[in-house]
Design a protein around this motif. Structure first.
Motif, mmCIF file in Angstrom:
data_model
loop_
_atom_site.group_PDB
_atom_site.id
_atom_site.type_symbol
_atom_site.label_atom_id
_atom_site.label_comp_id
_atom_site.label_asym_id
_atom_site.label_seq_id
_atom_site.Cartn_x
_atom_site.Cartn_y
_atom_site.Cartn_z
ATOM 1 N N PHE A 87 42.662 42.717 34.359
ATOM 2 C CA PHE A 87 42.972 44.067 34.086
ATOM 3 C C PHE A 87 42.772 44.455 32.685
ATOM 4 O O PHE A 87 43.123 43.919 31.450
ATOM 5 C CB PHE A 87 44.602 44.274 34.244
ATOM 6 C CG PHE A 87 45.164 45.426 33.895
ATOM 7 C CD1 PHE A 87 44.729 46.674 33.846
ATOM 8 C CD2 PHE A 87 46.405 45.575 33.247
ATOM 9 C CE1 PHE A 87 45.302 47.928 33.539
ATOM 10 C CE2 PHE A 87 46.956 46.684 32.745
ATOM 11 C CZ PHE A 87 46.332 48.082 33.155
ATOM 12 N N SER B 169 54.671 47.770 34.586
ATOM 13 C CA SER B 169 54.544 48.313 35.787
ATOM 14 C C SER B 169 53.218 47.514 36.391
ATOM 15 O O SER B 169 53.423 46.824 37.473
ATOM 16 C CB SER B 169 54.452 49.616 36.127
ATOM 17 O OG SER B 169 53.938 50.122 37.415
ATOM 18 N N MET B 170 52.307 47.270 35.727
ATOM 19 C CA MET B 170 50.982 46.515 36.190
ATOM 20 C C MET B 170 51.220 45.128 36.241
ATOM 21 O O MET B 170 50.883 44.480 37.320
ATOM 22 C CB MET B 170 49.610 46.826 35.299
ATOM 23 C CG MET B 170 49.371 48.373 35.371
ATOM 24 S SD MET B 170 48.640 49.023 36.801
ATOM 25 C CE MET B 170 47.255 48.258 36.886
ATOM 26 N N LYS B 171 51.708 44.597 35.235
ATOM 27 C CA LYS B 171 52.267 43.079 35.201
ATOM 28 C C LYS B 171 53.104 42.734 36.411
ATOM 29 O O LYS B 171 52.990 41.598 37.080
ATOM 30 C CB LYS B 171 52.774 42.688 33.883
ATOM 31 C CG LYS B 171 51.744 42.671 32.740
ATOM 32 C CD LYS B 171 52.423 42.123 31.236
ATOM 33 C CE LYS B 171 51.480 41.940 30.470
ATOM 34 N NZ LYS B 171 51.967 41.471 29.302
ATOM 35 N N GLY C 202 51.587 50.641 38.877
ATOM 36 C CA GLY C 202 51.074 49.195 39.241
ATOM 37 C C GLY C 202 51.186 48.922 40.658
ATOM 38 O O GLY C 202 50.167 48.588 41.352
ATOM 39 N N GLU D 3 42.485 52.823 36.700
ATOM 40 C CA GLU D 3 43.931 53.342 36.836
ATOM 41 C C GLU D 3 44.198 54.118 35.180
ATOM 42 O O GLU D 3 43.768 53.709 34.250
ATOM 43 C CB GLU D 3 44.814 51.875 36.615
ATOM 44 C CG GLU D 3 46.112 51.998 36.721
ATOM 45 C CD GLU D 3 46.713 51.885 35.147
ATOM 46 O OE1 GLU D 3 48.210 52.201 35.287
ATOM 47 O OE2 GLU D 3 46.124 51.789 34.233
ATOM 48 N N GLN E 52 43.577 46.858 29.844
ATOM 49 C CA GLN E 52 44.359 47.814 29.218
ATOM 50 C C GLN E 52 44.034 48.560 28.112
ATOM 51 O O GLN E 52 43.214 47.701 27.108
ATOM 52 C CB GLN E 52 45.766 47.066 29.197
ATOM 53 C CG GLN E 52 46.928 48.205 28.587
ATOM 54 C CD GLN E 52 47.068 49.333 29.706
ATOM 55 O OE1 GLN E 52 46.246 50.290 29.782
ATOM 56 N NE2 GLN E 52 48.307 49.505 30.451
ATOM 57 N N ALA F 159 48.190 50.599 42.450
ATOM 58 C CA ALA F 159 46.971 49.953 42.183
ATOM 59 C C ALA F 159 46.932 48.549 42.870
ATOM 60 O O ALA F 159 45.779 48.319 43.303
ATOM 61 C CB ALA F 159 47.044 49.709 40.615
ATOM 62 N N ASN G 278 53.355 51.379 31.274
ATOM 63 C CA ASN G 278 52.443 51.175 32.287
ATOM 64 C C ASN G 278 52.157 49.759 32.477
ATOM 65 O O ASN G 278 51.857 49.237 33.529
ATOM 66 C CB ASN G 278 51.218 52.139 31.723
ATOM 67 C CG ASN G 278 49.929 52.109 32.646
ATOM 68 O OD1 ASN G 278 49.095 51.446 32.099
ATOM 69 N ND2 ASN G 278 50.215 52.407 33.892
ATOM 70 N N THR G 279 51.983 49.183 31.332
ATOM 71 C CA THR G 279 51.589 47.823 31.425
ATOM 72 C C THR G 279 52.671 46.888 31.974
ATOM 73 O O THR G 279 52.378 46.065 32.753
ATOM 74 C CB THR G 279 51.512 47.345 29.741
ATOM 75 O OG1 THR G 279 50.392 47.967 28.967
ATOM 76 C CG2 THR G 279 51.539 45.667 29.554
ATOM 77 N N VAL H 66 40.389 45.627 37.172
ATOM 78 C CA VAL H 66 41.192 47.040 36.988
ATOM 79 C C VAL H 66 40.985 47.347 35.659
ATOM 80 O O VAL H 66 41.354 46.739 34.618
ATOM 81 C CB VAL H 66 42.579 46.894 37.331
ATOM 82 C CG1 VAL H 66 43.437 48.140 37.175
ATOM 83 C CG2 VAL H 66 42.888 46.430 38.767
#
Length: 326
Positions: free
Chosen positions: A42, A58-60, A285, A125, A44, A288, A55-56, A99
């Motif tokens: 990913f 949520s993705m993690k 997240g 994303e 970022q 994605a 956002n980070t 991503v």
């Protein structure tokens, strides 16, 4: 390009697809070959704002080991060259998927082609790229131009009939949200008495917003600025600091319109220091991760997934602030 419209985030951050036939989700740990966790790189942008931090997170959370992933994370500190280098490193590591939240729209053709040649699917994303859409599998994010239109329509309704001098705090130059939010807002205020007298990038940061606003105030004075349009809450919060330091009242002497609706921005809205906020939900997240699994399972995915944003006045913000996750 076919576009799937997503229902808005519920106030607790849940996602719901509104169109029928949405892609399914693979079992956790399925990487297309059944060999274990899905290794995902990913890339970022950085940690420039409260929105980006949410956002980070949520993705993690979505790309966690518990959900069947092995996440390789890189934050490029808003350096496009460093971000492209990180993507090349992901390719060299042989990840299953990549991503990317692209810092800027241009310059992606070569590295995306390298990923395609390596058989590694790419999901975009949040932000978009100008490269050919056959170089990435899908994109999920927000309609930045619509956010700008929504903000501009409210400005036109509130201030468009009165001579209004506006300054703009732009996001990162060349980024999709900065480009689209500017275009949408400008379209919405066309034909009104709102005049854009200056516009400069604050790089989506609070410190950047403060410094740019200090410059505007030094150039035009408090009485020479009626309205600030900030491309995100962090810059709006920086502008508030600058306006207060100049002895004026943000939200009264100088009106402020912003985009994001992160916690600090919403609190400033409730306090009357910001007048209107258009949401840009960072909790992308889960969706994605589902797209990545579906792509690796050779399931059909749409090229574009939009998430619908809300907008808030101070009164509306006060009603929902306790239930928001960001």
């Amino acid at each position: 390009m076919n576009k799937r419209i997503l229902a808005g985030f519920a106030l607790l951050g849940a996602l719901a697809l509104t169109a029928t036939g949405c892609a399914g989700t693979a079992e956790p740990g399925a990487d297309g070959d059944g060999d274990g966790p899905i290794k995902v790189g990913f890339a970022q942008t950085g940690s420039e704002s409260g929105w980006r931090s949410a956002n980070t997170e949520s993705m993690k959370t979505a790309f966690s080991a518990e959900n069947g992933f092995d996440l390789v994370f890189n934050a490029a500190d808003n350096d496009p060259a460093a971000q492209i280098a990180a993507v090349r490193d992901f390719i060299n590591q042989g990840v299953d998927a990549i991503v990317i939240a692209p810092i800027v729209t241009d310059g992606w053709d070569d590295v995306l082609q390298e990923a395609k040649d390596a058989g590694i699917p790419v999901v975009l994303e949040d932000r978009t790229v100008s490269a050919s859409d056959d170089l990435f599998a899908s994109w999920v994010g927000l309609d930045f131009k619509k956010e700008g239109v929504t903000a501009g329509e409210w400005a036109a309704e509130q201030y468009g009939d009165t001579a209004t001098k506006m300054v703009v705090l732009e996001g990162t130059t060349g980024s999709a949200p900065a480009n689209d939010r500017a275009e949408g807002f400008d379209e919405a205020i066309a034909g009104t008495q709102i005049e854009k007298i200056d516009s400069q990038t604050g790089e989506f940061t609070r410190d950047g917003g403060k410094k740019v606003m200090e410059g505007f105030l030094g150039k035009y004075g408090v009485d020479g600025i009626d309205l600030v349009y900030a491309h995100n809450d962090d810059m709006a919060l920086g502008a508030i600091e600058a306006i207060e330091a100049a002895g004026a009242k943000p939200g009264e002497d100088i009106k402020i319109i912003s985009i994001d609706a992160v916690k600090d921005g919403m609190l400033a809205l409730i306090d009357g220091k910001i007048n209107y906020i258009v949401e840009c939900n960072p909790l992308l997240g889960e969706l994605a991760a589902g797209i990545v699994k579906d792509v690796l399972d050779d399931k059909t995915v749409e090229k574009t997934y939009f998430v619908t944003d809300q907008s808030f006045t101070p009164e509306q913000a006060a009603e929902v602030i306790d239930s928001r996750l960001y």
